[in-house]
Design a protein around this motif. Structure first.
Motif, PDB file in Angstrom:
ATOM      1  N   SER A   6       0.501  -1.367   0.164  1.00  8.90           N
ATOM      2  CA  SER A   6       0.076  -0.134  -0.196  1.00  8.90           C
ATOM      3  C   SER A   6       0.805   1.330  -0.164  1.00  8.90           C
ATOM      4  O   SER A   6       0.302   1.958  -0.616  1.00  8.90           O
ATOM      5  N   LYS A   7       2.258   1.496   0.722  1.00  5.53           N
ATOM      6  CA  LYS A   7       3.479   1.957   0.546  1.00  5.53           C
ATOM      7  C   LYS A   7       3.374   2.935  -1.059  1.00  5.53           C
ATOM      8  O   LYS A   7       4.065   4.039  -1.413  1.00  5.53           O
ATOM      9  N   TYR A   8       3.758   1.932  -1.768  1.00  9.85           N
ATOM     10  CA  TYR A   8       3.434   2.093  -2.926  1.00  9.85           C
ATOM     11  C   TYR A   8       2.794   1.944  -4.421  1.00  9.85           C
ATOM     12  O   TYR A   8       3.012   2.070  -5.587  1.00  9.85           O
ATOM     13  N   GLU A   9       1.514   1.496  -3.536  1.00 10.45           N
ATOM     14  CA  GLU A   9       0.559   1.266  -4.844  1.00 10.45           C
ATOM     15  C   GLU A   9      -0.146   2.475  -5.843  1.00 10.45           C
ATOM     16  O   GLU A   9       0.371   2.283  -6.949  1.00 10.45           O
ATOM     17  N   ALA A  10       0.135   3.954  -5.431  1.00 10.78           N
ATOM     18  CA  ALA A  10       0.205   4.872  -5.749  1.00 10.78           C
ATOM     19  C   ALA A  10       1.608   5.868  -7.288  1.00 10.78           C
ATOM     20  O   ALA A  10       0.448   5.350  -7.875  1.00 10.78           O
ATOM     21  N   ASP A  11       1.905   4.386  -6.362  1.00  6.86           N
ATOM     22  CA  ASP A  11       3.695   5.393  -7.399  1.00  6.86           C
ATOM     23  C   ASP A  11       3.259   4.286  -8.678  1.00  6.86           C
ATOM     24  O   ASP A  11       4.015   4.429  -9.239  1.00  6.86           O
ATOM     25  N   THR A  44      15.752   3.935  -1.872  1.00  6.17           N
ATOM     26  CA  THR A  44      14.641   3.912  -2.654  1.00  6.17           C
ATOM     27  C   THR A  44      13.383   3.183  -2.590  1.00  6.17           C
ATOM     28  O   THR A  44      13.615   2.148  -2.325  1.00  6.17           O
ATOM     29  N   LYS A  45      12.529   3.761  -3.787  1.00  3.95           N
ATOM     30  CA  LYS A  45      11.420   3.355  -4.318  1.00  3.95           C
ATOM     31  C   LYS A  45      11.517   2.785  -5.102  1.00  3.95           C
ATOM     32  O   LYS A  45      12.351   2.829  -6.608  1.00  3.95           O
ATOM     33  N   PRO A  46      10.007   1.930  -6.222  1.00  2.20           N
ATOM     34  CA  PRO A  46      10.496   1.593  -7.506  1.00  2.20           C
ATOM     35  C   PRO A  46      10.123   2.486  -8.294  1.00  2.20           C
ATOM     36  O   PRO A  46       9.409   3.456  -8.350  1.00  2.20           O
ATOM     37  N   GLY A  47      11.168   2.500  -9.458  1.00  2.00           N
ATOM     38  CA  GLY A  47      11.215   3.317 -10.161  1.00  2.00           C
ATOM     39  C   GLY A  47      12.465   4.163 -10.523  1.00  2.00           C
ATOM     40  O   GLY A  47      12.281   5.304 -10.933  1.00  2.00           O
ATOM     41  N   ASP A  48      12.970   4.095  -9.161  1.00  2.00           N
ATOM     42  CA  ASP A  48      13.850   5.089  -8.968  1.00  2.00           C
ATOM     43  C   ASP A  48      15.256   5.036  -9.374  1.00  2.00           C
ATOM     44  O   ASP A  48      15.880   5.939  -9.796  1.00  2.00           O
ATOM     45  N   MET A  49      15.631   3.405  -9.570  1.00  2.00           N
ATOM     46  CA  MET A  49      16.875   3.422 -10.188  1.00  2.00           C
ATOM     47  C   MET A  49      16.346   2.019 -11.299  1.00  2.00           C
ATOM     48  O   MET A  49      15.536   1.588 -11.135  1.00  2.00           O
ATOM     49  N   PHE A  50      17.261   2.388 -12.305  1.00  2.00           N
ATOM     50  CA  PHE A  50      17.616   0.918 -13.590  1.00  2.00           C
ATOM     51  C   PHE A  50      18.394   0.810 -13.136  1.00  2.00           C
ATOM     52  O   PHE A  50      19.429   0.983 -12.825  1.00  2.00           O
ATOM     53  N   ILE A  51      18.849  -0.945 -12.495  1.00  2.00           N
ATOM     54  CA  ILE A  51      19.666  -1.874 -11.884  1.00  2.00           C
ATOM     55  C   ILE A  51      20.166  -2.477 -12.917  1.00  2.00           C
ATOM     56  O   ILE A  51      19.672  -3.716 -13.170  1.00  2.00           O
TER      57      ILE A  51
END
Length: 217
Positions: free
Chosen positions: A19-24, A55-62
């Protein structure tokens, strides 16, 4: 860790953390990913980019591989997994920063000083380790006390980061973007034992604490 532990972990993530990342994540699905950072790290299970950088989803391409190595540019139309990631991040996603992040107690760098023999089961590893040979050579030239193995390994890990940064410059489109001020390359060294990170200062050819330098962008 058993597979069942991973299944339970996903259940816990969906129930407690998603739920913390759902909107992102919904926005990222709708608009697509636009990370500004390509993080090149080691496959070592102790190196956890999202955890250690918060970091959160979308911040870095790894990109993760053995030794956080960067193969030199080679347009021979063969299969190049690491180079494909770099190409996609720079030319499709348009990242503005590339971080080459090595780490302490790196098995790949230590393996540069070991003999794997002629086992056919290790043929790809032996070839891949060629990308670290230059770091080994520089280390042995720089260190007088060849009996201090741990110092040799730690030095090799740091010198390898610089060498991989140099390999990035063999990619024509990266060199062009650097000249145009469109992209920056960073060399970081992560210490597993205490969680700290050092950055490579090209002007002084040394590694310094990252947290004390807010200008390392």
């Amino acid at each position: 860790m058993l597979i069942n532990d991973l299944i339970k972990g996903n259940k816990k993530f969906r129930e407690a953390s998603f739920s913390k990342y759902e909107a992102d994540l919904k926005q990222l699905v709708e608009t697509g990913q636009r990370p500004e950072v390509l993080f090149i790290g080691c496959s070592d299970s102790r190196v956890t980019p999202d955890l250690m950088l918060d970091t959160k989803p979308g911040d870095m391409f790894i990109l993760r591989n053995v030794g956080n190595f960067v193969p030199p540019y080679n347009p021979d139309n063969d299969y190049h997994g690491s180079s494909a990631v770099i190409e996609y991040a720079v030319n499709i996603l348009g990242v503005k920063h590339i971080i080459v992040c090595g780490h302490s107690h790196c098995g790949a760098c230590k393996s540069l000083y070991q003999d794997f023999g002629n086992s056919p089961d290790l043929i790809n590893i032996k070839k891949w380790l060629d990308l670290g040979k230059k770091a080994k050579e520089y280390t042995l030239l720089a260190i007088q006390d060849k009996t201090d193995k741990e110092n040799i390994y730690r030095t090799t890990e740091k010198i390898s980061i610089v060498h991989q940064m140099e390999n990035l410059l063999t990619f024509p489109y990266i060199e062009k973007k650097i000249k145009n001020g469109e992209i920056q390359i960073h060399g970081w060294y992560y210490k597993i034992e205490d969680g700290t990170i050092e950055y490579y200062d090209g002007n002084e050819c040394s590694f310094k604490p990252l947290i004390e330098n807010t200008n390392e962008q």
